[in-house]
Motif scaffolding. Structure first.
Motif, PDB file in Angstrom:
ATOM      1  N   THR A  81       0.818  -1.216   0.000  1.00 10.30           N
ATOM      2  CA  THR A  81       0.000   0.000   0.000  1.00 10.30           C
ATOM      3  C   THR A  81       0.845   1.256   0.000  1.00 10.30           C
ATOM      4  N   SER A  82       2.154   1.112   0.192  1.00  8.51           N
ATOM      5  CA  SER A  82       3.053   2.261   0.213  1.00  8.51           C
ATOM      6  C   SER A  82       4.199   2.045  -0.749  1.00  8.51           C
ATOM      7  N   GLU A 194      -1.556   5.931  -1.564  1.00  5.34           N
ATOM      8  CA  GLU A 194      -0.493   5.744  -0.578  1.00  5.34           C
ATOM      9  C   GLU A 194      -1.078   5.408   0.786  1.00  5.34           C
ATOM     10  N   ASN A 195      -0.678   4.252   1.328  1.00  7.42           N
ATOM     11  CA  ASN A 195      -1.094   3.784   2.661  1.00  7.42           C
ATOM     12  C   ASN A 195      -2.603   3.580   2.783  1.00  7.42           C
TER      13      ASN A 195
END
Length: 416
Positions: A81-82, A194-195
């Motif tokens: 996720t990053s 992102e994240n």
């Protein structure tokens, strides 16, 4: 073609127009020689051949589509996720296996053309599979997969002589849709993932797409947001036509402008040397060999642009640079000519041994569909990864599918 579309002169908005066109001619000449050399060694024999295969549910076509679906589900489950997190071995495995879905689409197109004869190739199964690929491209933010799938379908239909005027009209409409809708959405979602957990991002992607389809003002706001990031982050490498629009697809298709931008960065500078290749090598070397390997949330093009002053140090934009211009940035004109021979030749040679380019087959169409992007934009990082990981993996999978086809054919003949 792009400059003609924008009513621009051929030298307009180019810093070094003569050098850009000359180097582009040299690149095309070198790559043409590479293709002829590969063809010279291609004797028309293939290590893998997937014929008609068995019919019914347990066909090679359905198996490849099923493997692709499973791989996409697995990819969604393990995808980082990053950008700061390195992908696991399962991520690499599922990323390669997911491309097999394109092979299933090629087979589906071929079977549709056989069914309809000269009247078309589109079946319910093909529409459903392309629809699935479209959703996946949004959920995983993966435009390349959708384009590869459609290129495979078009090529298979063309070689089966199944394309009709109505298909050309639909293709033109889709290209327009891709430029006006899909590209701005994926670029907008790219900075939002992102994240963010995959389930939450999938919901965001589908909701954003649905709203953009029915709300033109919202779609325009997405393009404006992408353009504001272009200006804020000083990402000049995308705006080749000085349109102040990062969402414009033709910026990615102007090779001459890309060469001009790369040449302008190196003008008056010494070549960067081996450190660019070392950067690529570190990315593809397994972590048990390169102990301090870490996730790199930037591209090779960014690394070069940082060293040429074209991009602020540390500013990641994943700029396109291409294999030949990476060679130029590393070793000057000698690198520009040599890199296609050093890296593109072994890639094409390996593919031609698995499935001969002299004979049109579903496998050769599949290879072109998934690798056409690499031939234009990829750097040594991608080429090395394909040679050491993906191509051997494809070879094993295709051997399994070939054996499955043979076994199924024998079983059908015994019970027929």
């Amino acid at each position: 073609m792009a400059k003609t579309f924008y009513l621009q002169a051929l030298d307009e908005n180019l810093v070094y127009p003569f050098e850009a066109y000359f180097l582009t001619l040299c690149i095309l000449s070198a790559e043409t020689v590479v293709i002829f050399v590969v063809r010279f060694f291609d004797r028309g024999k293939s290590l893998v051949s997937l014929g008609k295969g068995s019919s019914g549910i347990l066909s090679v076509k359905n198996l490849t589509l099923g493997l692709g679906v499973v791989a996409y589900i697995g990819l969604a489950a393990v995808k980082p996720t990053s950008a700061q997190t390195a992908g696991t071995g399962f991520f690499v495995l599922f990323s390669a296996l997911a491309k097999i879905f394109v092979l299933g689409l090629v087979m589906q197109t071929r079977d549709g053309a056989k069914h309809f004869g000269t009247n078309g190739f589109i079946t319910v199964g093909l529409v459903a599979a392309i629809g699935f690929e479209f959703i996946v491209s949004l959920v995983l933010n993966y435009r390349e997969g959708l384009l590869s799938a459609l290129i495979g379908v078009v090529l298979a239909a063309y070689y089966c002589r199944a394309i009709r005027p109505r298909h050309v009209i639909v293709s033109v409409l889709f290209v327009s849709l891709f430029g006006l809708l899909i590209s701005p959405i994926t670029l907008y979602l790219r900075v939002k993932k992102e994240n963010v957990p995959i389930a939450e991002f999938a919901e965001l992607a589908l909701a954003t797409t649905a709203r953009a389809i029915v709300d033109p003002e919202f779609l325009q706001s997405l393009s404006s947001y992408n353009d504001s990031r272009l200006k804020r982050d000083n990402i000049t490498g995308y705006d080749y036509y000085r349109l102040q629009s990062r969402s414009n697809v033709l910026n990615r298709l102007s090779y001459v402008a890309l060469v001009d931008w790369a040449y302008a960065g190196m003008a008056g500078r010494s070549p960067l040397g081996i450190r660019v290749f070392e950067e690529s090598l570190q990315r593809v070397t397994p972590s048990f060999i390169w102990q301090d390997k870490k996730a790199m949330n930037y591209g090779i093009g960014d690394f070069i642009a940082w060293n040429t002053g074209q991009l602020p140090m540390g500013n990641a934009a994943f700029l396109n640079y291409s294999l030949a211009m990476e060679g130029f940035a590393s070793y000057g004109f000698a690198g520009l000519v040599a890199y296609p021979f050093l890296f593109m030749f072994p890639l094409l040679f390996a593919l031609s041994r698995i499935s001969s380019f002299r004979n049109i087959s579903v496998v050769s169409v599949f290879f072109f569909a998934i690798y056409q992007h690499s031939f234009v934009e990829s750097t040594t990082e991608v080429i090395l990864a394909e040679l050491t990981r993906t191509i051997p993996f494809f070879f094993l999978i295709l051997l399994v599918l070939q054996n499955f086809r043979s076994t199924s054919s024998i079983a059908v003949s015994r019970h027929g």
